[in-house]
Design a protein around this motif. Structure first.
Motif, PDB file in Angstrom:
ATOM      1  N   HIS A   1     -51.881  49.469 -35.072  1.00  0.00           N
ATOM      2  CA  HIS A   1     -50.413  50.097 -35.490  1.00  0.00           C
ATOM      3  C   HIS A   1     -49.688  49.301 -36.511  1.00  0.00           C
ATOM      4  O   HIS A   1     -49.151  50.022 -37.088  1.00  0.00           O
ATOM      5  CB  HIS A   1     -49.706  49.953 -34.048  1.00  0.00           C
ATOM      6  CG  HIS A   1     -50.261  50.901 -33.148  1.00  0.00           C
ATOM      7  ND1 HIS A   1     -49.854  52.068 -32.990  1.00  0.00           N
ATOM      8  CD2 HIS A   1     -50.955  50.760 -31.961  1.00  0.00           C
ATOM      9  CE1 HIS A   1     -50.389  53.001 -32.002  1.00  0.00           C
ATOM     10  NE2 HIS A   1     -51.126  52.140 -31.510  1.00  0.00           N
ATOM     11  N   LEU A   2     -50.087  48.085 -36.778  1.00  0.00           N
ATOM     12  CA  LEU A   2     -49.502  47.518 -37.913  1.00  0.00           C
ATOM     13  C   LEU A   2     -49.870  48.129 -39.293  1.00  0.00           C
ATOM     14  O   LEU A   2     -49.209  48.325 -40.075  1.00  0.00           O
ATOM     15  CB  LEU A   2     -49.912  45.960 -37.899  1.00  0.00           C
ATOM     16  CG  LEU A   2     -49.145  45.039 -36.919  1.00  0.00           C
ATOM     17  CD1 LEU A   2     -49.739  43.530 -36.740  1.00  0.00           C
ATOM     18  CD2 LEU A   2     -47.858  45.259 -36.951  1.00  0.00           C
TER      19      LEU A   2
ATOM     20  N   GLY B   1     -51.070  51.236 -39.568  1.00  0.00           N
ATOM     21  CA  GLY B   1     -50.188  52.377 -39.611  1.00  0.00           C
ATOM     22  C   GLY B   1     -48.937  52.539 -39.904  1.00  0.00           C
ATOM     23  O   GLY B   1     -48.368  53.153 -40.569  1.00  0.00           O
ATOM     24  N   ASP B   2     -48.110  51.367 -39.665  1.00  0.00           N
ATOM     25  CA  ASP B   2     -46.739  51.245 -39.955  1.00  0.00           C
ATOM     26  C   ASP B   2     -46.548  50.946 -41.489  1.00  0.00           C
ATOM     27  O   ASP B   2     -46.019  51.493 -42.074  1.00  0.00           O
ATOM     28  CB  ASP B   2     -46.139  49.964 -39.245  1.00  0.00           C
ATOM     29  CG  ASP B   2     -45.875  50.210 -37.869  1.00  0.00           C
ATOM     30  OD1 ASP B   2     -45.869  51.362 -37.466  1.00  0.00           O
ATOM     31  OD2 ASP B   2     -45.658  49.155 -37.083  1.00  0.00           O
ATOM     32  N   ARG B   3     -47.619  50.098 -42.243  1.00  0.00           N
ATOM     33  CA  ARG B   3     -47.601  49.895 -43.574  1.00  0.00           C
ATOM     34  C   ARG B   3     -47.923  51.062 -44.188  1.00  0.00           C
ATOM     35  O   ARG B   3     -47.187  51.667 -45.541  1.00  0.00           O
ATOM     36  CB  ARG B   3     -48.623  48.998 -43.864  1.00  0.00           C
ATOM     37  CG  ARG B   3     -48.460  47.377 -43.401  1.00  0.00           C
ATOM     38  CD  ARG B   3     -48.896  46.394 -44.114  1.00  0.00           C
ATOM     39  NE  ARG B   3     -50.502  46.230 -44.295  1.00  0.00           N
ATOM     40  CZ  ARG B   3     -51.321  46.059 -43.155  1.00  0.00           C
ATOM     41  NH1 ARG B   3     -50.725  45.426 -42.274  1.00  0.00           N
ATOM     42  NH2 ARG B   3     -52.670  46.098 -43.567  1.00  0.00           N
ATOM     43  N   LEU B   4     -48.908  52.060 -43.662  1.00  0.00           N
ATOM     44  CA  LEU B   4     -49.163  53.346 -44.279  1.00  0.00           C
ATOM     45  C   LEU B   4     -47.975  54.070 -44.290  1.00  0.00           C
ATOM     46  O   LEU B   4     -47.593  54.806 -45.255  1.00  0.00           O
ATOM     47  CB  LEU B   4     -50.134  54.026 -43.545  1.00  0.00           C
ATOM     48  CG  LEU B   4     -51.015  55.009 -44.249  1.00  0.00           C
ATOM     49  CD1 LEU B   4     -51.674  54.341 -45.651  1.00  0.00           C
ATOM     50  CD2 LEU B   4     -52.068  55.643 -43.287  1.00  0.00           C
ATOM     51  N   LEU B   5     -47.101  54.188 -43.256  1.00  0.00           N
ATOM     52  CA  LEU B   5     -45.968  55.052 -43.318  1.00  0.00           C
ATOM     53  C   LEU B   5     -45.145  54.758 -44.243  1.00  0.00           C
ATOM     54  O   LEU B   5     -44.222  55.463 -44.663  1.00  0.00           O
ATOM     55  CB  LEU B   5     -45.357  55.072 -41.858  1.00  0.00           C
ATOM     56  CG  LEU B   5     -45.980  55.468 -40.751  1.00  0.00           C
ATOM     57  CD1 LEU B   5     -45.422  55.352 -39.435  1.00  0.00           C
ATOM     58  CD2 LEU B   5     -46.092  57.325 -40.980  1.00  0.00           C
ATOM     59  N   LEU B   6     -44.866  53.313 -44.471  1.00  0.00           N
ATOM     60  CA  LEU B   6     -43.927  52.835 -45.563  1.00  0.00           C
ATOM     61  C   LEU B   6     -44.206  53.373 -46.879  1.00  0.00           C
ATOM     62  O   LEU B   6     -43.515  53.560 -47.586  1.00  0.00           O
ATOM     63  CB  LEU B   6     -43.855  51.181 -45.577  1.00  0.00           C
ATOM     64  CG  LEU B   6     -43.283  50.511 -44.294  1.00  0.00           C
ATOM     65  CD1 LEU B   6     -43.311  49.126 -44.471  1.00  0.00           C
ATOM     66  CD2 LEU B   6     -41.741  50.747 -44.555  1.00  0.00           C
ATOM     67  N   GLN B   7     -45.608  53.511 -47.040  1.00  0.00           N
ATOM     68  CA  GLN B   7     -46.203  53.838 -48.322  1.00  0.00           C
ATOM     69  C   GLN B   7     -45.524  55.535 -48.481  1.00  0.00           C
ATOM     70  O   GLN B   7     -45.556  56.148 -49.423  1.00  0.00           O
ATOM     71  CB  GLN B   7     -47.459  53.680 -48.596  1.00  0.00           C
ATOM     72  CG  GLN B   7     -47.889  52.294 -48.724  1.00  0.00           C
ATOM     73  CD  GLN B   7     -49.655  52.270 -49.113  1.00  0.00           C
ATOM     74  OE1 GLN B   7     -49.870  53.146 -49.917  1.00  0.00           O
ATOM     75  NE2 GLN B   7     -50.153  51.128 -48.551  1.00  0.00           N
ATOM     76  N   ILE B   8     -45.822  56.211 -47.103  1.00  0.00           N
ATOM     77  CA  ILE B   8     -45.778  57.619 -47.153  1.00  0.00           C
ATOM     78  C   ILE B   8     -44.037  57.843 -47.397  1.00  0.00           C
ATOM     79  O   ILE B   8     -43.668  58.798 -48.264  1.00  0.00           O
ATOM     80  CB  ILE B   8     -46.090  58.206 -45.820  1.00  0.00           C
ATOM     81  CG1 ILE B   8     -47.715  58.204 -45.682  1.00  0.00           C
ATOM     82  CG2 ILE B   8     -45.702  59.512 -45.821  1.00  0.00           C
ATOM     83  CD1 ILE B   8     -48.252  59.212 -46.623  1.00  0.00           C
ATOM     84  N   ALA B   9     -43.332  56.901 -46.836  1.00  0.00           N
ATOM     85  CA  ALA B   9     -42.054  57.087 -46.980  1.00  0.00           C
ATOM     86  C   ALA B   9     -41.431  56.837 -48.395  1.00  0.00           C
ATOM     87  O   ALA B   9     -40.620  57.795 -49.057  1.00  0.00           O
ATOM     88  CB  ALA B   9     -41.168  56.466 -46.189  1.00  0.00           C
TER      89      ALA B   9
END
Length: 702
Positions: free
Chosen positions: A302-303, A305-313
């Motif tokens: 999940h960590l 995944g969170d970093r990936l979501l930051l890049q997506i945002a």
């Protein structure tokens, strides 16, 4: 847009008045202050107290200004602050003009420190001046007209002065905060639901701040040198207001990406729709969901995944069209508001650009990842007239894009299973299944030698009021509502019971049943099918399940386990709609199928379209090289039949052979073709003519 038509004129009037209101407030306040200053000077009175009181008030004012500058934020929706408490205390003691000068000093100094907020600072100052003027009128109603020369000095500061203080404070609060609300805040008709609680907290703290005002006045009269000490409680309470503001803002933002959240999106969408209606343009909402993001969390954690979501945002922020705003709704779901858009096509084009931007490779700790996204688009006023409806319909379109693997879909009412009409149809379908009113018809599949290769069970439903309901319509409703497993159970049970009856008659023909990806992903599906076969005493080889390659898109491992379990029980598998997906060749290697069905969209134009003919030929070569049988769907004429026979197809299905028939007609059809198999009408007619030609002249056929 609005609850009633009668509210619309008031709404439009407000839109016309509000933009001019700040300038009007500033003009009126400036004129009132200039008039007050001139009148005060003509009367020979001072504008501000001197001596120790004046210096102590000035020091206290300077401390408050420094505190506000240090906070580095603006007042939020006119929240009552320490400067307001000080200005009210000066009003009680020395009248309106000195209080207005204190308020103006705070605003000017803080505004000078924040040069980019001059407009808001000027409006705040003007509103405070008008609020203080109204409060002075309230105080004058009690016969109190104070000034620097004649301060208000009641005989005792006790409960007897409470009415004057309460009325003065209430008048100041109502006027100043009311004017701020209608001049500086978005006009959506109501406070946002989450910040409303913060406003209540601000009101309570504001009451405490204003309650300090009489204490400041008493201290100014009896111990002016102690006035700077009031900075401590004023700043403490003022800081509480800023904390309330920060918490309210946090409730409107996603804590991971910093993007606004769902509540903010709804409020902002209401404002955008309000403006779009006024101007007469369209507004659109794009809902974006990352495909198979769960596998990233499961594989990398999940960590990661969170970093990936930051890049997506961050990528989403940079890809936004001019004027668009993005929000994160939760998980891997994002939304983009297009406040104005030219057309449905331009909205869809903008969504495709966003999806393309998110689809380029991402770097995560040296690992290159490519995440695809699906987007749904809903447009005001074409698809919905309110924010909640627009969001829901964009969600419907997004899931349609996921199912079709099309990337972007525009909302279509006919594909929405949640309209009132379709919800009613869902309830009727559920009752029809319970009552056994849904029928199965059977369409034959035959080989080119006339042998009946099998039957496909097709669902038919005649609604008591609507008549025959197209299968695509009610099956789509079942899939989107969760009723699909119940429908599959019904079809399997009915089909196997019919197979058992046919076998008792000596008609041993396999029957194919379509199953959805949801069925294949259901735990225990393979065991349930085996149990039904045993209960009806039907051998596994008499049942064939038709699946599509989409079964592998959501949960490949579970689908593979279920299909392996079915084939282990002896159930044959057929791959339906081949050629309409996106990864057919890859999936064909992973699916344990024995038969492949070429979609009717390729077969229908086989005789006239060389490209379709080449696709069919290549498909046949590929399938045969893998040891699969091939069935062509939608065969309706002799020419197509002959072309398929020449290409080496194994069997055909379509109206040329027979339409789907009820069980009794299917029984009669099977019996009539039990001995010599099926033949085309042209072949039957030619055979009859040949026999007639071979009969001796004058022979009569009895």
């Amino acid at each position: 847009m609005k609850p009633t038509d009668s509210a619309a004129p008031a709404s439009r009037l407000r839109r016309l008045v509000v933009p001019a209101l700040p300038a009007t407030i500033v003009s009126v306040a400036g004129l009132a202050l200039a008039t007050g200053v001139i009148v005060t000077l003509r009367q020979g009175d001072a504008l501000f107290p001197g001596g120790s009181v004046g210096w102590s008030l000035a020091i206290l004012t300077g401390i408050i200004v420094g505190h506000l500058v240090a906070l580095g934020r603006d007042r939020w929706w006119g929240g009552t602050g320490s400067g307001a408490a000080l200005a009210l205390a000066v009003l009680l003691l020395y009248g309106w003009v000195p209080a207005a000068l204190v308020s103006l000093s705070v605003v000017v100094l803080v505004g000078a420190a924040r040069r980019h907020r001059w407009r808001q600072a000027v409006v705040h100052g003007a509103v405070d001046i008008l609020g203080l003027g109204t409060a002075a009128l309230g105080l004058a109603a009690f016969g109190v007209v104070s000034s620097v020369r004649h301060p208000w000095a009641p005989s005792a500061w006790n409960l007897s002065v409470l009415p004057e203080v309460v009325v003065t404070a209430a008048a100041y609060l109502l006027v100043s905060r009311g004017l701020l609300w209608i001049s500086l805040t978005p006009h959506t008709g109501q406070l946002p639901a989450i910040p409303r609680t913060a406003v209540v907290r601000q009101a309570l703290v504001g009451i405490a701040l204003l309650g300090i005002s009489p204490l400041i006045a008493v201290c100014a009269i009896h111990a002016p040198l102690l006035l700077p000490l009031f900075a401590v409680p004023l700043i403490a309470l003022d800081s509480t207001l800023w904390i309330a503001r920060a918490r309210a803002e946090e409730q409107l933002r996603d804590p991971l990406t910093g993007l606004p959240n769902r509540q903010w999106l709804l409020e902002r969408t209401w404002t955008a729709l309000d403006d779009a209606e006024r101007v007469g343009v369209r507004s659109a909402l794009v809902l974006i969901d990352l495909d198979r993001f769960r596998s990233v969390n499961d594989t990398l954690g999940h960590l990661a995944g969170d970093r990936l979501l930051l890049q997506i945002a961050e990528r989403l922020r940079h890809a936004l069209p001019r004027g668009a705003e993005a929000a994160r709704l939760g998980g891997d779901e994002f939304a983009v508001l297009l406040p104005t858009t030219d057309s449905l096509t331009s909205s869809q084009r903008a969504a495709r650009n966003l999806v393309a931007a998110l689809g380029s490779p991402l770097d995560l700790d040296g690992l290159t990842l490519v995440l695809e996204a699906s987007a749904g688009v809903a447009v005001f006023p074409d698809h919905a007239l309110d924010a909640e409806g627009l969001l829901r319909r964009a969600d419907v379109a997004m899931y349609q894009a996921k199912r079709d693997r099309s990337g972007v879909e525009l909302y279509e009412a006919k594909r929405d299973g949640n309209t009132p009409d379709r919800l009613g149809l869902l309830g009727d379908l559920r009752r029809a299944l319970d009552a056994g009113d849904v029928e199965l018809h059977y369409q034959p599949k035959v080989g080119f030698d006339g042998h009946v290769a099998g039957l496909e069970a097709l669902v038919r439903w005649v609604h008591p009021d609507r008549g025959r309901v197209p299968p695509d319509e009610f099956i789509a409703i079942a899939e989107s509502s969760g009723l699909m497993p119940r429908l599959t159970e019904y079809v399997l049970e009915t089909a196997l019971a019919q197979v058992a009856r046919w076998r008792a008659m000596g008609l041993e023909v396999p029957v194919a049943v379509n199953v959805s990806p949801r069925d294949v992903h259901s735990p225990g599906f393979a065991g349930a099918v085996a149990a039904r076969l045993a209960r009806h005493r039907v051998p596994p080889g008499a049942l064939q399940l038709e699946i599509t390659e989409h079964v592998l898109l959501e949960d490949p491992q579970r689908a593979a386990d279920t299909l392996a379990g079915l084939t282990a029980h002896g159930v044959k598998m057929s791959l339906d709609d081949f050629g309409t997906g996106y990864s057919s060749l890859v999936h064909l290697r992973r699916l344990p199928v024995s038969e492949l069905k070429i979609d009717r969209s390729f077969v229908a134009r086989l005789a006239v379209d060389t490209e379709d003919a080449e696709i069919v030929r290549c498909t046949l070569d590929l399938a045969h090289s893998l040891g699969l049988l091939v069935v062509a769907e939608g065969v309706e004429d002799d020419e197509t039949w002959e072309r398929l026979r020449d290409l080496g197809c194994d069997a055909v299905q379509g109206w040329l052979v027979a339409a789907a028939m009820p069980p009794d007609e299917t029984t009669a059809w099977l019996r009539a073709r039990g001995e010599r198999g099926w033949q085309r009408e042209s072949e039957t007619a030619a055979l009859a003519a040949e026999k007639a030609a071979q009969r001796p002249s004058g022979q009569v056929l009895n």
